[in-house]
Structure formats: C-alpha cells, structure tokens
Design an enzyme around this catalytic site. Structure first.
Site, PDB file in Angstrom:
ATOM      1  NE  ARG A  45       2.148   0.815  -3.706  1.00 40.61           N
ATOM      2  CZ  ARG A  45       1.614   0.303  -4.701  1.00 40.61           C
ATOM      3  NH1 ARG A  45       2.052   0.199  -5.842  1.00 40.61           N
ATOM      4  NH2 ARG A  45       0.356  -0.049  -4.622  1.00 40.61           N
ATOM      5  CD  GLU A  56       2.085   4.622  -4.295  1.00 41.27           C
ATOM      6  OE1 GLU A  56       1.233   4.231  -3.348  1.00 41.27           O
ATOM      7  OE2 GLU A  56       2.042   3.877  -5.466  1.00 41.27           O
ATOM      8  CE  LYS A  69       4.463   1.239 -11.261  1.00 38.81           C
ATOM      9  NZ  LYS A  69       3.484   0.356 -11.697  1.00 38.81           N
ATOM     10  NE  ARG A 112       2.594  -3.249 -12.444  1.00 40.57           N
ATOM     11  CZ  ARG A 112       1.669  -2.807 -11.224  1.00 40.57           C
ATOM     12  NH1 ARG A 112       0.507  -3.187 -11.268  1.00 40.57           N
ATOM     13  NH2 ARG A 112       2.343  -2.113 -10.461  1.00 40.57           N
ATOM     14  CD  GLN A 140      -5.214   0.425 -14.410  1.00 41.85           C
ATOM     15  OE1 GLN A 140      -4.973  -0.837 -14.822  1.00 41.85           O
ATOM     16  NE2 GLN A 140      -4.024   1.043 -14.341  1.00 41.85           N
ATOM     17  CB  THR A 203     -13.735   2.876  -7.827  1.00 40.44           C
ATOM     18  OG1 THR A 203     -13.162   2.088  -6.561  1.00 40.44           O
ATOM     19  CG2 THR A 203     -14.582   2.100  -8.098  1.00 40.44           C
ATOM     20  CG  ASP A 229      -3.944   1.844  -5.562  1.00 34.74           C
ATOM     21  OD1 ASP A 229      -4.653   2.948  -4.663  1.00 34.74           O
ATOM     22  OD2 ASP A 229      -3.663   2.299  -6.806  1.00 34.74           O
ATOM     23  CB  SER A 294      -4.692  -6.763  -7.118  1.00 35.20           C
ATOM     24  OG  SER A 294      -3.696  -6.329  -7.866  1.00 35.20           O
ATOM     25  CB  VAL A 295      -1.764  -3.023  -3.491  1.00 31.45           C
ATOM     26  CG1 VAL A 295      -3.085  -3.531  -2.520  1.00 31.45           C
ATOM     27  CG2 VAL A 295      -0.791  -4.063  -3.014  1.00 31.45           C
TER      28      VAL A 295
END
Length: 357
Positions: A45, A56, A69, A112, A140, A203, A229, A294-295
């Site tokens: 990204r 982003e 996105k 997602r 989240q 977090t 992330d 996971s980012v």
C-alpha cells in the site's frame, strides 16, 4: 451511474444477515482469492505518514476487476469524538476503467479483518483451541471475538485493555447477543494470556510497543498480531518471532509494516497463500508456537467488495451520478457547459438510467 453502498445500507444488511454470517461468508471469499494468488497484480500500500497518523491507498487487480481502498489510522481521533480508522473503496472493471461500486469500508474493514484473522487461525491454531486472550478492546475487538467464537468455537475470551471502559463496552455489546461466550475481565495482559490457546493483539497506539513478551508465551499458542500495521508500530517482542513459525499476508508489505519489520531481511516468513493452498504446513506439532503477522492486505479488501456486490447490492441500492453518461462521448465540453433545462436531444447528454451489477 455508479452503485453506492453506504453505512446505512451495510447496517441494514447486518441486521438481517447478522455479523457472524457476514464474517463467515467473507472469510470464504478471502480464502477463494488467496487460492488464486498468482492472478493478482499486487503492490504494497501507498502510505502518507504524519506526526498524528497515516493515510493509505491499497490497490489490487485480478485482471478483470480492480479495487482500491482509502484508509486512515489516527489514534488520537477518539479524543475529538472521531474514529481512529475510516475507509471507503472502489470496485471497477478493468476493460473500461469504469467504477461499478463505491462503498463505505470502515465497518466492512472491521468485518474483513476479523474474517481474515479467524481464517488464518483455522489453519494455524490447534484444532482443540477453545480459549483466547483479546488484548485491546477497542473498535475492532467485538468483530474479532465474534469471528473466533462462531468460526472456531472459542467459548472463553479473557479481556484486557489499558482503558477499562473499552472492556466494559465490549462486554456490554456482546454478552446478551452471544450468551454462550464467556467473557472474563483480566487485570493485566499477563493474566489474560496465561493458559490461552490463542492470543489476539489489536491495540491502536502508533508506537513500537511490547504488548507480549517471551515469558508470556506457552507451547502450542497461536498469536494473532493485528495491531501492528505501519512502520514504527509493533506489539510483539522480537524474541517471540525467533521462537515461532511466522506467517504474513504479502511479504514486501509486511517487511515494512508488520512485526517482522523488527527482524533482519533474511528472517524466514511464509506468505499466507501457501498455507491456504497446502504447499506449506501451517503447524508442525501441537507444541509449536505460530504467529499470524497481519497488517491487512488489499486482496482482503478486494474480497470484501466482492462480498458487498454479491450480498448487499440490490435493486434499491442508491446510485451516484459520478461518471457522465453521454450520447457523444467525444463531446465532454458540450456536456459540461450544457443547460440542464434543455432536453437531452439538444445537448447530447444521455438521461440517467439506473444500472445494477
């Protein structure tokens, strides 16, 4: 005219379909797209960082459809009554370049992300996993809890957040909706993690934090690292990565933004698509420690927009007058200067006709 799915349309859909159904369906579409990994034109990204946050763009294409996105991350926003993360997206046809769908992705991104987390854990966690520690109980967290409860059978979640009000919010939102899910307040991260089969960290602070330390990690744990992330933002002590099997979404992006940004360039990682297609085993033994670093990757948003088009778009979906519809596509000036009170026959502007995917 371009189809539009806003927050209200998605809220109505979730009231009818329920979040767990949306998450499960979305996870399956994400799995399908990871199985055709080689078809996608992929790139990390594009990020614009400031002292207070990041904005982003996340583009991807499978050669038939293109999506991107727009997403931000501003941890201090909540002090002003604003969301930390907001997003919207576009799904377009590659052959014409025309957008076919413009959609909110703020709520969809939460769905997602949870779907991706639970999908990864379905491959990587021990099959007998029943308890999870959830560190970070912000925006989240409910979605993560729902995904792991309904997709993996997690029936006990130990909760910790530095803000006790966040934990109370999560319990208030979920306790009556999911009565079979046991929600336990913990006094610290260490207390929440102790004995947990799965640990999810989500977090928000944009810092190189150390949420989990090596002494907290037990044999067989699966760690779902979601909060790290962007460059300079991590949650796991580097020594945890040294002792674990680490899976990432898209290595070029994860090396910049993920937990593995702490590691040397030759530190071994496995991309998730290899786990999904079975070319690499997700777990070697019940005692192995696994980490899903996971980012968030654009393929998952592509899948999410496919979900929106398939399950949320309907005949009453709003349409946006975003692209000119013209009888003479070579006369953009004539369209732009036309008197709206003059008939379309005289101006060459085609009347707006609703179109649906």
């Amino acid at each position: 005219m371009v189809s539009y799915i806003g927050t209200r349309e998605l809220q109505k859909h979730l009231q009818q379909a329920r979040p767990e159904t949306a998450i499960s369906r979305m996870a399956e579409m994400i799995r399908e797209d990871y199985l055709r990994w080689s078809q996608f034109d992929k790139t990390p990204r594009v990020a614009s960082h400031s002292e207070v946050g990041v904005i982003e763009l996340m583009p991807i294409s499978d050669g038939t459809h293109y999506s991107f996105k727009y997403v931000n991350g501003h941890p201090k926003n909540t002090h002003a009554g604003l969301l930390t993360v907001t997003a919207f997206g576009v799904l377009a046809d590659v052959d014409t370049g025309y957008p076919r769908l413009l959609s909110e992705l703020t709520l969809t991104t939460a769905l997602r992300t949870a779907a991706t987390s639970a999908l990864a854990a379905r491959y990587m966690a021990r099959p007998d996993s029943r308890s999870m520690a959830l560190i970070g109980n912000g925006a989240q967290s409910e979605f993560q809890a729902i995904a792991f409860h309904t997709m993996l059978g997690i029936n006990e979640i130990r909760l910790f957040d530095v803000d006790p009000a966040a934990t109370e919010k999560l319990i208030r939102n979920l306790s009556s909706r999911y009565p079979s899910l046991r929600l336990i307040r913990a006094a610290s991260t260490a207390e929440a993690v102790r004995g947990a089969d799965i640990v999810t960290t989500v977090t928000a602070d944009k810092t190189n934090a150390t949420i989990l330390t090596p002494d907290m990690i037990e044999p067989g744990m699966h760690i779902n690292g979601v909060g790290g992330d962007c460059p300079g933002k991590t949650e796991l002590h580097a020594d945890i990565l040294h002792q674990a099997f680490v899976v990432v979404e898209y290595e070029p992006q994860s090396r910049i933004e993920g937990e593995v940004q702490q590691m040397p360039a030759d530190f071994p990682v496995t991309e998730f698509w290899r786990i999904v297609n079975g070319s690499v085993a997700a777990r070697q033994s019940a005692a192995q420690v696994t980490v899903f670093d996971s980012v968030g990757f654009a393929l998952e948003d592509f899948s999410a927009m496919r979900y929106l088009e398939k399950f949320v778009l309907h005949r009453d979906t709003p349409m946006l007058d975003l692209i000119p519809e013209m009888m003479d596509p070579k006369d953009l000036f004539g369209m732009g200067m036309a008197d709206l009170n003059i008939s379309s026959e005289k101006t060459g502007i085609a009347p707006a006709v609703p179109i649906h995917a």
